[in-house]
Scaffold this active site. Structure first.
Site, PDB file in Angstrom:
ATOM      1  N   VAL A  61       0.807  -1.222   0.000  1.00  0.00           N
ATOM      2  CA  VAL A  61       0.000   0.000   0.000  1.00  0.00           C
ATOM      3  C   VAL A  61       0.837   1.268   0.000  1.00  0.00           C
ATOM      4  O   VAL A  61       0.299   2.360  -0.165  1.00  0.00           O
ATOM      5  CB  VAL A  61      -0.962   0.041   1.205  1.00  0.00           C
ATOM      6  CG1 VAL A  61      -1.989  -1.064   1.112  1.00  0.00           C
ATOM      7  CG2 VAL A  61      -0.209  -0.008   2.528  1.00  0.00           C
ATOM      8  N   TYR A  62       2.148   1.156   0.191  1.00  0.00           N
ATOM      9  CA  TYR A  62       2.982   2.354   0.197  1.00  0.00           C
ATOM     10  C   TYR A  62       3.041   2.936  -1.219  1.00  0.00           C
ATOM     11  O   TYR A  62       3.602   2.327  -2.131  1.00  0.00           O
ATOM     12  CB  TYR A  62       4.400   2.040   0.677  1.00  0.00           C
ATOM     13  CG  TYR A  62       4.529   1.680   2.142  1.00  0.00           C
ATOM     14  CD1 TYR A  62       3.449   1.730   3.012  1.00  0.00           C
ATOM     15  CD2 TYR A  62       5.758   1.291   2.663  1.00  0.00           C
ATOM     16  CE1 TYR A  62       3.580   1.395   4.352  1.00  0.00           C
ATOM     17  CE2 TYR A  62       5.908   0.966   4.007  1.00  0.00           C
ATOM     18  CZ  TYR A  62       4.812   1.009   4.848  1.00  0.00           C
ATOM     19  OH  TYR A  62       4.954   0.684   6.169  1.00  0.00           O
ATOM     20  N   SER A  63       2.436   4.113  -1.364  1.00  0.00           N
ATOM     21  CA  SER A  63       2.407   4.806  -2.662  1.00  0.00           C
ATOM     22  C   SER A  63       1.878   3.905  -3.774  1.00  0.00           C
ATOM     23  O   SER A  63       2.394   3.881  -4.896  1.00  0.00           O
ATOM     24  CB  SER A  63       3.798   5.342  -3.021  1.00  0.00           C
ATOM     25  OG  SER A  63       4.189   6.359  -2.117  1.00  0.00           O
ATOM     26  N   GLY A  65       2.070   0.776  -4.380  1.00  0.00           N
ATOM     27  CA  GLY A  65       3.014  -0.184  -4.948  1.00  0.00           C
ATOM     28  C   GLY A  65       4.293   0.441  -5.457  1.00  0.00           C
ATOM     29  O   GLY A  65       5.264  -0.284  -5.749  1.00  0.00           O
TER      30      GLY A  65
END
Length: 344
Positions: A61-63, A65
């Site tokens: 979920v960070y940015s 992918g």
């Protein structure tokens, strides 16, 4: 760099690891964390490896992918030198199977993470949240299948409550599935809730802590001061509402003491806050983040020295809070403490 076993597993991890949440910079939360692109990411990885930091943590979920993609590009050609840690379970889309830890979500999500990271295996996969709608047997049997397939080597969790983690471990033991060996937790001088239940569980069950946000969601950077507005450029302007709450008066008492110890030791406020964490029970690795080379090098200075016992005691006292029920009798009443002493 000091290396420690990850919980009761045989995997050794560095006392400090690097969090790639600043890679990519998409969206209101991660955009405020940092906007590190591939070239700078490779430079930060270079500095980490030079210092002995070989564990890199990210999440799908960070940015959206992009963090995994940039991290994968930054380690290209040196996969065998690093340990990759990522997380799965939080929503990555609006579809009915785009969130949680169902077999469908885990199989699809792991394959997608492998592709983004440019690798055929992940050293540590952690569930980013507990999925109350999927049977634990389904979750663990799927993770077992992925371990047997060679796609995952170790598994862990993040943001689980005590009963959720303990029930999962019991199911793993009952069926012979792989056990969770890591628990990625919020823990800092400004947030010590981990100590009430999850730390004793980790001690008893051999689950090592990977600490996220060791600087109290950006409040223990040395830039936050009593009676002063948040400095211009602080990410707290954009991200405070996303993070754990902190009582202001208690925070300022901690910061005041950190300033005093900084003068005594010649170390920075972040270095002292991280060094304190490295002395706590169950902590396998503290995840440090950095938007640039200067921040990274400063945080790396948290190892290679030790606070005195007297300084640790002062930090313990300044950051202490009253334990919630049913824990407070074991900290405050002699009879309880004698039969079940607290771990710290």
């Amino acid at each position: 760099m000091e290396y420690r076993r990850l919980g009761s597993s045989g995997l050794k991890v560095p006392a400090l690891s690097f969090g790639a949440g600043t890679f990519g910079g998409k969206g209101p939360l991660f955009g405020a964390w940092g906007t590190t692109a591939e070239a700078e990411a490779r430079r930060l990885v270079d500095i980490c490896l030079e210092a002995g930091v070989n564990l890199f943590d990210t999440a799908d979920v960070y940015s959206d992918g992009a963090s995994e993609e940039i991290l994968g590009a930054a380690i290209k050609g040196r996969r065998d030198e690093v340990l990759l840690s990522t997380k799965i379970s939080l929503p990555v889309g609006d579809g009915p199977n785009d969130a949680g830890s169902s077999r469908a979500r885990l199989v699809k999500g792991v394959d997608a993470a492998l592709k983004r990271l440019g690798t055929d295996y992940i050293d540590l996969m952690q569930l980013h949240a507990f999925d109350a709608g999927t049977p634990i047997e389904e979750v663990l049997s799927t993770l077992d299948m992925l371990v047997r397939a060679g796609k995952l080597r170790y598994i862990g969790v993040s943001n689980f409550s005590g009963w959720q983690l303990m029930k999962s471990l019991a199911v793993a033991d009952r069926h012979g599935y792989p056990r969770y060996v890591a628990n990625q937790v919020y823990y800092s001088l400004a947030g010590r809730d981990y100590e009430w239940e999850l730390m004793p569980l980790g001690l008893d069950q051999g689950v090592g802590a990977l600490v996220w946000s060791p600087l109290g969601w950006g409040r223990l950077t040395g830039r936050i001061r009593r009676g002063e507005p948040w400095p211009e450029g602080s990410r707290l302007h954009d991200t405070a509402a996303f993070g754990p709450p902190v009582d202001d008066e208690r925070l300022y008492e901690i910061v005041d003491l950190l300033d005093q110890i900084s003068e005594e030791t010649g170390r920075t406020v972040p270095q002292i806050a991280i060094n304190w964490l490295l002395r706590r029970p169950t902590v396998s690795s503290v995840i440090i983040g950095a938007r640039n080379e200067e921040q990274l090098r400063q945080n790396l200075g948290a190892v290679g020295w030790s606070l005195s016992a007297e300084q640790i005691a002062r930090l313990d006292a300044a950051s202490a809070t009253t334990a919630p029920y049913p824990h407070f009798p074991y900290y405050r009443q002699e009879g309880f403490a004698r039969i079940n002493p607290p771990p710290v």
